[in-house]
Structure formats: structure tokens, C-alpha cells
Design an enzyme around this catalytic site. Structure first.
Site, PDB file in Angstrom:
ATOM      1  CB  SER A   9       1.724  -1.494  -6.678  1.00  0.00           C
ATOM      2  OG  SER A   9       2.229  -0.379  -5.954  1.00  0.00           O
ATOM      3  CE  LYS A  45       1.226  -3.852  -3.784  1.00  0.00           C
ATOM      4  NZ  LYS A  45       0.006  -3.560  -3.143  1.00  0.00           N
ATOM      5  CG  HIS A  51       5.534  -3.190  -4.351  1.00  0.00           C
ATOM      6  ND1 HIS A  51       4.645  -2.500  -3.543  1.00  0.00           N
ATOM      7  CD2 HIS A  51       5.898  -2.314  -5.318  1.00  0.00           C
ATOM      8  CE1 HIS A  51       4.488  -1.277  -4.006  1.00  0.00           C
ATOM      9  NE2 HIS A  51       5.232  -1.130  -5.087  1.00  0.00           N
ATOM     10  CG  ASN A  52       2.582  -3.467  -0.229  1.00  0.00           C
ATOM     11  OD1 ASN A  52       2.762  -3.191  -1.414  1.00  0.00           O
ATOM     12  ND2 ASN A  52       1.410  -3.351   0.346  1.00  0.00           N
ATOM     13  CD  GLU A 101       3.988   0.908  -0.106  1.00  0.00           C
ATOM     14  OE1 GLU A 101       3.734   0.493  -1.241  1.00  0.00           O
ATOM     15  OE2 GLU A 101       3.101   1.044   0.772  1.00  0.00           O
TER      16      GLU A 101
END
Ligand code: 6PG
Length: 476
Positions: free
Chosen positions: A128, A182, A185-186, A189
């Protein structure tokens, strides 16, 4: 063979990652499907360090020291499988293939199993930080066989972002764990961006403030608890003026948010695991709503607004309310994301250390933020913390902002400003802390129409009521 690491796929992310390795003193083998990209990397950035360009896959693989470490940086999906298949005949036992794309974690699990049967290591690696991060220090989330991290880890830690000297990279867990983290994480986000967008919208409608003026408010916010990359770039974006029209840039951008799919995957997986990531889901659906043009047109033409008009007497107090509501909603989104990581870790047997995930998200990545330190501390206090917002520190923060949060959600509703993420986060908060939920009624309904049974508050067991008969209760 003299390269210590190889990168294949030299679009902007691959190119920048290769340059990052080279700048850290590694000899980097580089390869791309069309050789022109490899040549342009050498022509434009050859001075960054020691590159070994190859035109063929065979030469590329041969140029790397064994056990080889090869990073694939291609568009996630079929292209990744194609590159893996092309590499396989040239690889030897113990070589490590690393996928740095935004792969969907079930694909990573599948690929890891396939390569391990061939005696190869496969590392699904979340990266990222966008183009800038890839070049100057991303946050790196590698999964896969732990032993591969012994030799690969130090190189990745070297090129990752650092916060207080600590690398934003650690081994996440087996097979799909890195790409899973990940993905979440997105998802966070998406929630973070939606919450910021809602805060902007509230300030715009509530205060009648210009984009630039709101940008200044975000600039102030970035000096406090909210300090983060996304708040910082928001302040910048809002103050940017469109060169062509002289208008605020944000006012000339079409209001339809797109996505490449990682947020959607996060929500799909949460549904599978039964984890209520309501903030992330609302953020994902808000993008979908914005893109439903015919529906928006039909609704605008047909549906009454019937909203009040804002009457804000104390501007500063309103701004502070929005800030507190944003912070509280944001904590809920992170809490939900960590909840999902815990559930997945248990389901797939990954053993993910949530405190370490917060630590490697402090720098390099898109959701990097000052308060992530606090998350790490919370998991250090209790590694089995059942709910992040219930940690004493976060409970106190949210508690202090609670009245403001309620005022903002109520005012937004009264004035017809959509705040799906703010509102659903507050509802989640009230739901998860409720003494008693109306779920009891749902259980009763289920038992009524489908004999689905229920449990009682006053004794153990599973029960059914003969709803269409004499209404006696039986033990199921
Ligand atoms: C990152 C970003 C990166 C990318 C997203 C954008 O961590 O560096 O998350 O992965 O910007 O894929 O996602 P959408 O196009 O779905 O908004």
C-alpha cells in the site's frame, strides 16, 4: 546470476518498487512482457542503482541468485496466473515467487498451494501507498510460508516505510493472509474516505462554506487526533483550483465514485464470515449509489425533500461536533476492520497479530494515521481484545464525542444531508452496546413461521412454541 531480487511487470507500481530496491543498494533483475518498458526504466532511472535488464523470462530468471526472489507486479487476476505459469519451468526448488498485486486472497491461497506442491514458495504480498509509496517506502503485508520471510523479510523491511525507525512491514501469516489484510486495509480506506467526504458535505451544507474554507478546517484537523494522510490530502484537494474554470476543483469533478473491487471483496467476505463491518459496507454502497445515474435522476424528479434549513448559531461548535463525529465514526470503521481480521484469522487459521497490523499501517499506506499507535497499544494491553472500541482508551475517546456524534447525525437527518457512514457507525455503536436487542423478536418470528427454534433468557436449551396449535412450548 548476480541480482538479489527480480521484478517482473514494470508498469508504474513495478517500476517504482524496482527503483526502490535499487536505491537501497540491491542489484535488481527487471523484466516486462514488452521489452520497451524495461528499456525505458533503464533509460530514465538507470542511475538509481544496479539493474539487470532481460528480454526473455529465461534470461531474467537466470540473472537472479538462488534461492531466487521474484516479485510479480501485474494487474491482479488472469495476468498473475499467466506470469506464474511462464516463470515455473525456469524456477528451481526453494525459489520464492512474490505477488505484489491487489490479488483476491482466495486466488492467493490457490496459488500458494499450487506452488508449494512444486517445491516453490509463494508469497502473496499486500503493498500500500500508491506510486509514491512504492518508490519511497510502502507499507508491506507479506503472507505465505514463514520460512520464506527469513531471507525475504529483511529486504522488504529495508525498502518499506519506517515510523520511529520501525519498518512498516512484517510477516502477516500463511497463504492468503497478507492479501487478506491488504484487502481489509482497502475496506477501511473506503470507510475513511466516505467519512471524510460526509464531513466535508456537512460543513458545506451546514456552514455554506467554500471548498477552500473547508480545506482550511481539514488543515487544522490534521494537527490533532485526526492527523493522517487522507485528512492531509483532503485539505490539499479542497484548496485546489481548477485551472480551466477558476472554480474549486472538487466542484468540477463528476460526483460518481468508482472502485476497482477491493472494497467490494471486503464486504463480500464480511458477509461470509458474519462480521458486521457496517461502516465499510455503507462506504462501498455509497459509491454504488453515486454511480446509479438513472436512479438518481428519477429520484430527484419524483421524491420530495421535506428537509429543514440549517440554523447554526455557533460555527466553531458545529465544526468541533463534525470533527468529533468523524473521529468516533472512524474508530468504529477501524474497529470493524480489525474485527474482520480476527474472524478471518480464526476461520482460516492464520494467527494474525492485530497489533502488528496497526503498527505496519502507521506509515507508507493510504490509511496511515497517528492514532494507529493507539491501536497497537490497545492490542498490547490485551491481544485478545474482543472489540477495539471497547478498549479503555478508545471507549473514553468515543464516549467524549458521543453527544456531538448524536447531534451531527440528527442534524444531518433533519436537514436532508445523507450521512450513511456516520449514521450507520453510530447505530452500530448503540447496537453493540445495547443491553437488549430486538433480535429476540426476530427469533420469535422465525420460530412462528418456520419452527426455527429459540433459546430462552432463563434456562439452557433450545425451544419451539406450537404457534398454530395450543401454543405449548416444547424442547427442540
Ligand atoms: C493502496 C491503495 C491502492 C489503490 C486502491 C484504490 O493501498 O495503495 O488502496 O491499492 O489505490 O486499489 O482502490 P479503488 O480504485 O477501488 O478505489
Amino acid at each position: 546470476a548476480r541480482a538479489q531480487i527480480g521484478v517482473t511487470g514494470l508498469a508504474v507500481m513495478g517500476r517504482n518498487l524496482a527503483r526502490n530496491f535499487a536505491r537501497h543498494g540491491y542489484t535488481v533483475a527487471v523484466h516486462n512482457r514488452s521489452y520497451a518498458k524495461t528499456e525505458s526504466l533503464i533509460a530514465d532511472h538507470g542511475t538509481d542503482g544496479d539493474f539487470v535488464p532481460s528480454e526473455s523470462t529465461a534470461d531474467f530468471v537466470a540473472s537472479i541468485e538462488r534461492p531466487r526472489k521474484i516479485v510479480i507486479m501485474v494487474k491482479a487476476g488472469a495476468a498473475t496466473d499467466a506470469v506464474i505459469d511462464e516463470l515455473i519451468p525456469h524456477l528451481e526448488e526453494g525459489d520464492v515467487v512474490i505477488d505484489g498485486g491487489n490479488a483476491h486472497f482466495p486466488d492467493t491461497i490457490r496459488r500458494e498451494h499450487k506452488l508449494s506442491e512444486l517445491g516453490l514458495h509463494f508469497v502473496g504480498m499486500g503493498v500500500s501507498g500508491g506510486e509514491e509509496g512504492a518508490l519511497n517506502g510502502p507499507s508491506i503485508m507479506p503472507g505465505g510460508p514463514k520460512e520464506s520471510y527469513t531471507t525475504l523479510g529483511p529486504i522488504l523491511e529495508d525498502i518499506s516505510a519506517k515510523v520511529d525507525g520501525t519498518p512498516c512491514c512484517t510477516w502477516v501469516g500463511p497463504d492468503g493472509a497478507g492479501h487478506f489484510v491488504k484487502m481489509v486495509h482497502n475496506g477501511i480506506e473506503y470507510a475513511d474516505m466516505q467519512l471524510i467526504a460526509e464531513a466535508y458535505d456537512l460543513l458545506k451544507h451546514g456552514l455554506g462554506e467554500s471548498a477552500a474554507g473547508i480545506g482550511k478546517i481539514f488543515e487544522q484537523w490534521n494537527k490533532g487526533d485526526l492527523e493522517s494522510f487522507l485528512i492531509e490530502i483532503t485539505a490539499d484537494v479542497l484548496q485546489h483550483v481548477d485551472a480551466e474554470t477558476g472554480k474549486a476543483f472538487v466542484d468540477v469533478v463528476l460526483d460518481q465514485a468508482e472502485q476497482k473491487g477491493t472494497g467490494r471483496w471486503t464486504v463480500q467476505n464480511a458477509l461470509d464470515l458474519g462480521v458486521p463491518i457496517t461502516g465499510i459496507a455503507e462506504a462501498t454502497f455509497a459509491r454504488a449509489l453515486s454511480g446509479s445515474v438513472p436512479q438518481r435522476e428519477a429520484a430527484r424528479a419524483a421524491l420530495p425533500g421535506d428537509a429543514g434549513t440549517w440554523q447554526i448559531e455557533d460555527r466553531d461548535a458545529f465544526v468541533e461536533d463534525v470533527r468529533l463525529a468523524l473521529y468516533a465514526s472512524k474508530l468504529v470503521a477501524y474497529s470493524q476492520g480489525f474485527d474482520q481480521i480476527a474472524a478471518a484469522s480464526a476461520e482460516y487459521g492464520w494467527g494474525i497479530d492485530r497489533g502488528a497490523m496497526a503498527r505496519i499501517w502507521r506509515g507508507g499506506c493510504i490509511i496511515r494515521a497517528k492514532f494507529l499507535n493507539r491501536i497497537t497499544e490497545a492490542y498490547e494491553r490485551d491481544e485478545n481484545l474482543p472489540l477495539l472500541i471497547a478498549d479503555p482508551y478508545f471507549a473514553d475517546v468515543v464516549g467524549k464525542g458521543l453527544a456531538a456524534w448524536r447531534r451531527i447525525v440528527a442534524q444531518a437527518a433533519l436537514n436532508g444531508v445523507p450521512t450513511p457512514a456516520f449514521a450507520s457507525s453510530l447505530s452500530y455503536y448503540d447496537g453493540v452496546r445495547a443491553e437488549r436487542l430486538p433480535a429476540a423478536l426476530i427469533q420469535a418470528q422465525r420460530d412462528f413461521f418456520g419452527a426455527h427454534t429459540y433459546r430462552r433468557v432463563d434456562r439452557e436449551g433450545t425451544f419451539h412454541t406450537e404457534w398454530s396449535g395450543d401454543r405449548s412450548e416444547t424442547t427442540a
